[in-house]
Write a protein that holds these residues in place. Structure first.
Motif, PDB file in Angstrom:
ATOM      1  N   ARG A 170       0.654  -1.267  -0.079  1.00  0.00           N
ATOM      2  CA  ARG A 170      -0.011  -0.198   0.038  1.00  0.00           C
ATOM      3  C   ARG A 170       0.861   1.240   0.002  1.00  0.00           C
ATOM      4  NH1 ARG A 170      -5.312  -0.476   4.044  1.00  0.00           N
ATOM      5  NH2 ARG A 170      -6.663  -1.677   2.630  1.00  0.00           N
ATOM      6  N   TRP A 171       1.938   1.314   0.822  1.00  0.00           N
ATOM      7  CA  TRP A 171       2.680   2.464   1.047  1.00  0.00           C
ATOM      8  C   TRP A 171       3.726   2.953  -0.282  1.00  0.00           C
ATOM      9  CZ3 TRP A 171       1.584   6.302   4.413  1.00  0.00           C
ATOM     10  CH2 TRP A 171       0.622   5.849   5.545  1.00  0.00           C
ATOM     11  N   SER A 172       3.709   1.918  -1.046  1.00  0.00           N
ATOM     12  CA  SER A 172       4.943   1.681  -1.985  1.00  0.00           C
ATOM     13  C   SER A 172       5.091   3.043  -3.021  1.00  0.00           C
ATOM     14  CB  SER A 172       5.008   0.310  -2.599  1.00  0.00           C
ATOM     15  OG  SER A 172       4.067   0.218  -3.395  1.00  0.00           O
ATOM     16  N   ALA A 173       3.873   3.483  -3.456  1.00  0.00           N
ATOM     17  CA  ALA A 173       3.835   4.722  -4.320  1.00  0.00           C
ATOM     18  C   ALA A 173       3.715   6.073  -3.385  1.00  0.00           C
ATOM     19  CB  ALA A 173       2.571   4.614  -5.236  1.00  0.00           C
ATOM     20  N   VAL A 174       3.608   6.037  -1.977  1.00  0.00           N
ATOM     21  CA  VAL A 174       3.471   7.186  -1.241  1.00  0.00           C
ATOM     22  C   VAL A 174       4.645   8.202  -1.503  1.00  0.00           C
ATOM     23  CG1 VAL A 174       2.813   8.167   0.960  1.00  0.00           C
ATOM     24  CG2 VAL A 174       1.468   6.143   0.146  1.00  0.00           C
ATOM     25  N   PRO A 175       5.753   7.781  -1.211  1.00  0.00           N
ATOM     26  CA  PRO A 175       6.817   8.568  -0.984  1.00  0.00           C
ATOM     27  C   PRO A 175       7.089   9.358  -2.472  1.00  0.00           C
ATOM     28  CG  PRO A 175       7.530   6.625  -0.165  1.00  0.00           C
ATOM     29  CD  PRO A 175       6.160   6.284  -0.597  1.00  0.00           C
ATOM     30  N   LEU A 176       6.748   8.781  -3.626  1.00  0.00           N
ATOM     31  CA  LEU A 176       7.023   9.245  -4.789  1.00  0.00           C
ATOM     32  C   LEU A 176       5.893  10.305  -5.076  1.00  0.00           C
ATOM     33  CD1 LEU A 176       8.749   9.199  -7.677  1.00  0.00           C
ATOM     34  CD2 LEU A 176       7.104   7.559  -8.694  1.00  0.00           C
ATOM     35  N   GLY A 205      11.114   6.434  -6.178  1.00  0.00           N
ATOM     36  CA  GLY A 205      11.023   5.797  -7.575  1.00  0.00           C
ATOM     37  C   GLY A 205      11.688   4.473  -7.315  1.00  0.00           C
ATOM     38  N   LEU A 206      12.674   4.057  -6.372  1.00  0.00           N
ATOM     39  CA  LEU A 206      13.243   2.749  -6.259  1.00  0.00           C
ATOM     40  C   LEU A 206      12.246   2.007  -5.482  1.00  0.00           C
ATOM     41  CD1 LEU A 206      17.053   3.733  -5.280  1.00  0.00           C
ATOM     42  CD2 LEU A 206      16.060   2.626  -7.258  1.00  0.00           C
ATOM     43  N   TRP A 207      11.387   2.503  -4.472  1.00  0.00           N
ATOM     44  CA  TRP A 207      10.392   1.442  -3.785  1.00  0.00           C
ATOM     45  C   TRP A 207       9.459   0.969  -4.572  1.00  0.00           C
ATOM     46  CZ3 TRP A 207       7.521   3.157   1.396  1.00  0.00           C
ATOM     47  CH2 TRP A 207       6.924   1.956   1.830  1.00  0.00           C
ATOM     48  N   LEU A 208       8.954   1.913  -5.238  1.00  0.00           N
ATOM     49  CA  LEU A 208       7.735   1.458  -6.264  1.00  0.00           C
ATOM     50  C   LEU A 208       8.413   0.554  -7.392  1.00  0.00           C
ATOM     51  CD1 LEU A 208       4.672   1.925  -6.931  1.00  0.00           C
ATOM     52  CD2 LEU A 208       5.301   3.566  -8.405  1.00  0.00           C
ATOM     53  N   ALA A 209       9.658   0.723  -7.804  1.00  0.00           N
ATOM     54  CA  ALA A 209      10.136  -0.011  -8.858  1.00  0.00           C
ATOM     55  C   ALA A 209      10.537  -1.443  -8.335  1.00  0.00           C
ATOM     56  CB  ALA A 209      11.619   0.703  -9.107  1.00  0.00           C
TER      57      ALA A 209
END
Length: 226
Positions: A170-176, A205-209
């Motif tokens: 769930r949180w993977s796109a929040v920082p970007l 970017g790296l987390w969502l990737a």
């Protein structure tokens, strides 16, 4: 080991997930290089002109421009993988935002570099006034602001789509999304704050990737088991 169906990516989407992962990882790293490589100086002086006339100025802004393009491609892959109701609007808004933003960044990179180079060669600080005339012209700044706002909206919508998908964490796109939402405010910060913003973009970017890559790998493994 049983893999939850909600975490699976269809096998046909695995390659798309990996390509999208590479695009988002590259974008994140380029957004970090942008403030790290960019020279900082008082841009109303000849020292500022030397900074803008430098190859570091051209390279750093190119990093940002390629980052916007890779983000748009990464969100397209995200849409193809998740195939949700919110992902297509996120892609469309992001692509429009990137197009508007790139027109300004291109002039910021190449046109200002030419102006600054002339100011340095002629030792004429008055030419630096042309920099702000471009930057704050109504059409130029309006296009730029609209583009960055749309990029922020697209990233937030993408984050909501990821949150609801059940496929990626769930949180993977929040920082970007936070990084894009803060893109305009960071311009008014110190060099250290701008670099911190670049670090946030890199983490995002790296987390969502990584999540896209994981989803693609799980989908491939499950396809082989069937």
């Amino acid at each position: 080991m049983t893999v939850p169906r909600s975490s699976l990516v269809p096998s046909f989407a695995s390659s798309r997930a990996r390509l999208g992962s590479a695009a988002l990882a590259g974008a994140g790293l380029l957004f970090l290089l942008y403030p790290l490589v960019r020279p900082y100086s008082d841009e109303t002086t000849l020292d500022g002109a030397r900074a803008i006339a430098s190859s570091a100025w051209v390279a750093s802004h190119l990093f940002a421009m390629v980052g916007f393009i890779l983000t748009a491609l990464g969100f397209l892959a995200l849409h193809l993988v998740l195939d949700g109701r919110l992902t297509l609007p996120a892609v469309v808004v992001t692509w429009v935002g990137a197009g508007l933003t790139l027109s300004y960044y291109g002039a910021e990179d190449f046109a200002l570099n030419v102006i600054a180079d002339r100011a340095v060669r002629e030792n004429d600080a008055s030419l630096i006034g042309l920099v702000d005339e471009f930057r704050y012209g109504p059409a130029a700044i309006g296009t730029f602001a609209a583009g960055l706002v749309l990029l922020g909206v697209g990233a937030v919508v993408a984050a909501v789509a990821v949150w609801r998908s059940g496929v990626l964490r769930r949180w993977s796109a929040v920082p970007l999304a936070a990084g894009f939402a803060l893109f305009i405010p960071q311009f008014f910060g110190t060099p250290a704050l701008r670099i911190a913003h670049g670090a946030l973009m890199a983490v995002g970017g790296l987390w969502l990737a990584a999540e896209l890559w994981r989803a693609g790998r799980i989908g491939s493994v499950e396809a082989l088991r069937r």
